[in-house]
Enzyme design. Structure first.
Site, PDB file in Angstrom:
ATOM      1  N   SER A 146       0.852  -1.199   0.000  1.00 48.89           N
ATOM      2  CA  SER A 146       0.000   0.000   0.000  1.00 48.89           C
ATOM      3  C   SER A 146       0.876   1.233   0.000  1.00 48.89           C
ATOM      4  O   SER A 146       1.984   1.216   0.550  1.00 48.89           O
ATOM      5  CB  SER A 146      -0.883   0.029   1.249  1.00 48.89           C
ATOM      6  OG  SER A 146      -1.595   1.250   1.336  1.00 48.89           O
ATOM      7  N   TYR A 178      -1.181   0.039  10.752  1.00 48.30           N
ATOM      8  CA  TYR A 178      -1.432  -0.351   9.352  1.00 48.30           C
ATOM      9  C   TYR A 178      -0.253   0.134   8.498  1.00 48.30           C
ATOM     10  O   TYR A 178       0.278  -0.608   7.670  1.00 48.30           O
ATOM     11  CB  TYR A 178      -2.752   0.245   8.850  1.00 48.30           C
ATOM     12  CG  TYR A 178      -3.088  -0.167   7.427  1.00 48.30           C
ATOM     13  CD1 TYR A 178      -3.534  -1.453   7.142  1.00 48.30           C
ATOM     14  CD2 TYR A 178      -2.949   0.725   6.361  1.00 48.30           C
ATOM     15  CE1 TYR A 178      -3.830  -1.844   5.845  1.00 48.30           C
ATOM     16  CE2 TYR A 178      -3.240   0.350   5.063  1.00 48.30           C
ATOM     17  CZ  TYR A 178      -3.686  -0.934   4.808  1.00 48.30           C
ATOM     18  OH  TYR A 178      -3.968  -1.322   3.515  1.00 48.30           O
TER      19      TYR A 178
HETATM   20  N1  LIG Z   1      -8.918  -0.951  -0.444  1.00 48.23           N
HETATM   21  C1  LIG Z   1      -7.873  -0.113  -0.475  1.00 48.23           C
HETATM   22  O1  LIG Z   1      -8.027   1.108  -0.617  1.00 48.23           O
HETATM   23  C2  LIG Z   1      -6.479  -0.671  -0.357  1.00 48.23           C
HETATM   24  C3  LIG Z   1      -5.414   0.202  -0.626  1.00 48.23           C
HETATM   25  C4  LIG Z   1      -4.114  -0.271  -0.524  1.00 48.23           C
HETATM   26  C5  LIG Z   1      -3.889  -1.592  -0.173  1.00 48.23           C
HETATM   27  N2  LIG Z   1      -4.956  -2.417   0.092  1.00 48.23           N
HETATM   28  C6  LIG Z   1      -4.654  -3.801   0.469  1.00 48.23           C
HETATM   29  O2  LIG Z   1      -5.270  -4.675  -0.442  1.00 48.23           O
HETATM   30  C7  LIG Z   1      -5.473  -5.941   0.196  1.00 48.23           C
HETATM   31  C8  LIG Z   1      -6.913  -6.384  -0.068  1.00 48.23           C
HETATM   32  O3  LIG Z   1      -7.792  -5.513   0.636  1.00 48.23           O
HETATM   33  P1  LIG Z   1      -9.217  -5.099   0.078  1.00 48.23           P
HETATM   34  O4  LIG Z   1      -9.233  -3.621  -0.040  1.00 48.23           O
HETATM   35  O5  LIG Z   1      -9.563  -5.914  -1.098  1.00 48.23           O
HETATM   36  O6  LIG Z   1     -10.124  -5.437   1.345  1.00 48.23           O
HETATM   37  P2  LIG Z   1     -11.251  -6.517   1.632  1.00 48.23           P
HETATM   38  O7  LIG Z   1     -12.307  -6.504   0.586  1.00 48.23           O
HETATM   39  O8  LIG Z   1     -11.656  -6.253   3.043  1.00 48.23           O
HETATM   40  O9  LIG Z   1     -10.476  -7.926   1.520  1.00 48.23           O
HETATM   41  C9  LIG Z   1      -9.641  -8.377   2.530  1.00 48.23           C
HETATM   42  C10 LIG Z   1      -9.378  -9.852   2.331  1.00 48.23           C
HETATM   43  O10 LIG Z   1      -8.515 -10.275   3.388  1.00 48.23           O
HETATM   44  C11 LIG Z   1      -9.029 -11.472   3.926  1.00 48.23           C
HETATM   45  N3  LIG Z   1      -8.665 -11.638   5.326  1.00 48.23           N
HETATM   46  C12 LIG Z   1      -8.760 -10.755   6.333  1.00 48.23           C
HETATM   47  N4  LIG Z   1      -8.421 -11.335   7.505  1.00 48.23           N
HETATM   48  C13 LIG Z   1      -8.092 -12.627   7.212  1.00 48.23           C
HETATM   49  C14 LIG Z   1      -7.673 -13.747   7.984  1.00 48.23           C
HETATM   50  N5  LIG Z   1      -7.509 -13.651   9.318  1.00 48.23           N
HETATM   51  N6  LIG Z   1      -7.441 -14.922   7.350  1.00 48.23           N
HETATM   52  C15 LIG Z   1      -7.597 -15.023   6.002  1.00 48.23           C
HETATM   53  N7  LIG Z   1      -7.965 -14.003   5.218  1.00 48.23           N
HETATM   54  C16 LIG Z   1      -8.219 -12.821   5.827  1.00 48.23           C
HETATM   55  C17 LIG Z   1     -10.544 -11.323   3.796  1.00 48.23           C
HETATM   56  O11 LIG Z   1     -11.138 -12.622   3.833  1.00 48.23           O
HETATM   57  P3  LIG Z   1     -12.030 -13.179   5.053  1.00 48.23           P
HETATM   58  O12 LIG Z   1     -12.546 -12.013   5.837  1.00 48.23           O
HETATM   59  O13 LIG Z   1     -13.108 -13.970   4.358  1.00 48.23           O
HETATM   60  O14 LIG Z   1     -11.103 -14.050   5.809  1.00 48.23           O
HETATM   61  C18 LIG Z   1     -10.639 -10.704   2.408  1.00 48.23           C
HETATM   62  O15 LIG Z   1     -10.631 -11.709   1.427  1.00 48.23           O
HETATM   63  C19 LIG Z   1      -5.155  -5.722   1.672  1.00 48.23           C
HETATM   64  O16 LIG Z   1      -3.857  -6.185   1.941  1.00 48.23           O
HETATM   65  C20 LIG Z   1      -5.201  -4.220   1.829  1.00 48.23           C
HETATM   66  O17 LIG Z   1      -4.387  -3.773   2.885  1.00 48.23           O
HETATM   67  C21 LIG Z   1      -6.236  -1.994   0.000  1.00 48.23           C
END
Ligand SMILES: NC(=O)c1ccc[n+]([C@@H]2O[C@H](COP(=O)([O-])OP(=O)(O)OC[C@H]3O[C@@H](n4cnc5c(N)ncnc54)[C@H](OP(=O)(O)O)[C@@H]3O)[C@@H](O)[C@H]2O)c1
Length: 243
Positions: free
Chosen positions: A138, A151
């Site tokens: 990120s 974070y």
């Molecule tokens: N959205 C943004 O603006 C953004 C920006 C920069 C980076 N990111 C990064 O992108 C990645 C994906 O995030 P997203 O935005 O797509 O969010 P999201 O829709 O909330 O997805 C998060 C994923 O992580 C999984 N997860 C969370 N806790 C877990 C656990 N204990 N065991 C296994 N899986 C787990 C969730 O699955 P379950 O809950 O089903 O386990 C879900 O599939 C993350 O690393 C986030 O930090 C996001």
């Protein structure tokens, strides 16, 4: 997609960027092991891509389960070309809150889960001298900011870990990538009401179009300049700006 993958693991495939990545990989004909805790979401994905998506319910903080599960998955897939670690959490943290429980959870999911999974891939790819490892970092990892101290820390740690993997494995022919998205419209961020967020589908499309060489890059080209400046701002200016 710049490259055709036959077999992949996506950790964090039940929503957001990980789900979009798993969908696009499966749509290209890749066999995908989809990992997350919410099995109902993974089953729904598997129903849409019969024989291509294999769902595995797993909590990434159960570190001890990973080596055996990794072996089981690669056997069922019949190989492994690509692993993407997309699991992540960003708990809400109040401006004056210091909450060690939330901080431990964040490090466990965002950093230690990544290390547990990507170490297994590193062992396999080091032996085969091929393979692609992608971590979803990120822009938040570039500086320590007041809003999300841990974070930020977790994404900086992930970036450093991936750099070390890259420096060990690239010379063997293994590709190691850290992609740094800005705001993406997902369950993690929807409540924040970002005006400038890109869709998870667009994020996944860009990620899968840049898989041919080891590197760290910003998902959005404009962030290369913006964060080149932000990375160089002295701490006292960051404090004044409060960003
Ligand atoms: N959205 C943004 O603006 C953004 C920006 C920069 C980076 N990111 C990064 O992108 C990645 C994906 O995030 P997203 O935005 O797509 O969010 P999201 O829709 O909330 O997805 C998060 C994923 O992580 C999984 N997860 C969370 N806790 C877990 C656990 N204990 N065991 C296994 N899986 C787990 C969730 O699955 P379950 O809950 O089903 O386990 C879900 O599939 C993350 O690393 C986030 O930090 C996001």
């Amino acid at each position: 997609m710049s490259q055709t993958f036959r077999t992949a693991i996506v950790v964090g495939a039940s929503s957001g960027i990980g789900l979009a990545l798993a969908e696009q990989l499966a749509a290209s004909g890749c066999r995908v092991a989809a990992i997350a805790r919410r099995k109902d979401r993974l089953d729904e994905l598997a129903t849409r891509f019969p024989n291509l998506v294999l769902p595995f319910a797993h909590d990434v903080t159960e570190f001890a389960e990973v080596p055996e599960l990794f072996q089981q998955i690669t056997a069922q897939l019949g190989g492994l070309d690509l692993i993407i670690y997309a699991s992540g959490i960003m708990p809400e943290v109040g401006k004056t809150e210091f909450n060690t429980d939330k901080d431990i959870s964040t490090i466990n999911v965002n950093v230690l889960g990544a290390i547990a999974w990507l170490n297994q891939a590193a062992i396999r790819f080091q032996g085969s001298q091929t393979g692609t490892i992608i971590g979803i970092g990120s822009v938040a990892g570039d500086r320590g900011r007041p809003g999300q101290p841990v974070y930020n820390t977790s994404k900086a740690a992930l970036s450093t870990f991936l750099e070390a993997l890259r420096n060990r494995l690239s010379k063997l022919g293994v590709i190691v990538i850290n992609v740094k998205p800005g705001p993406v419209d997902t369950e993690m961020t929807r409540h924040l009401g970002f005006k400038n967020a890109i869709s998870a589908d667009d994020a996944a499309r860009i990620i899968l179009s840049k898989t041919t060489r080891s590197r760290e890059y910003y998902l959005e080209p404009k962030h290369h300049l913006i964060f080149a400046i932000i990375r160089r701002l002295p701490s006292w200016i960051m404090q004044r700006l409060g960003i």
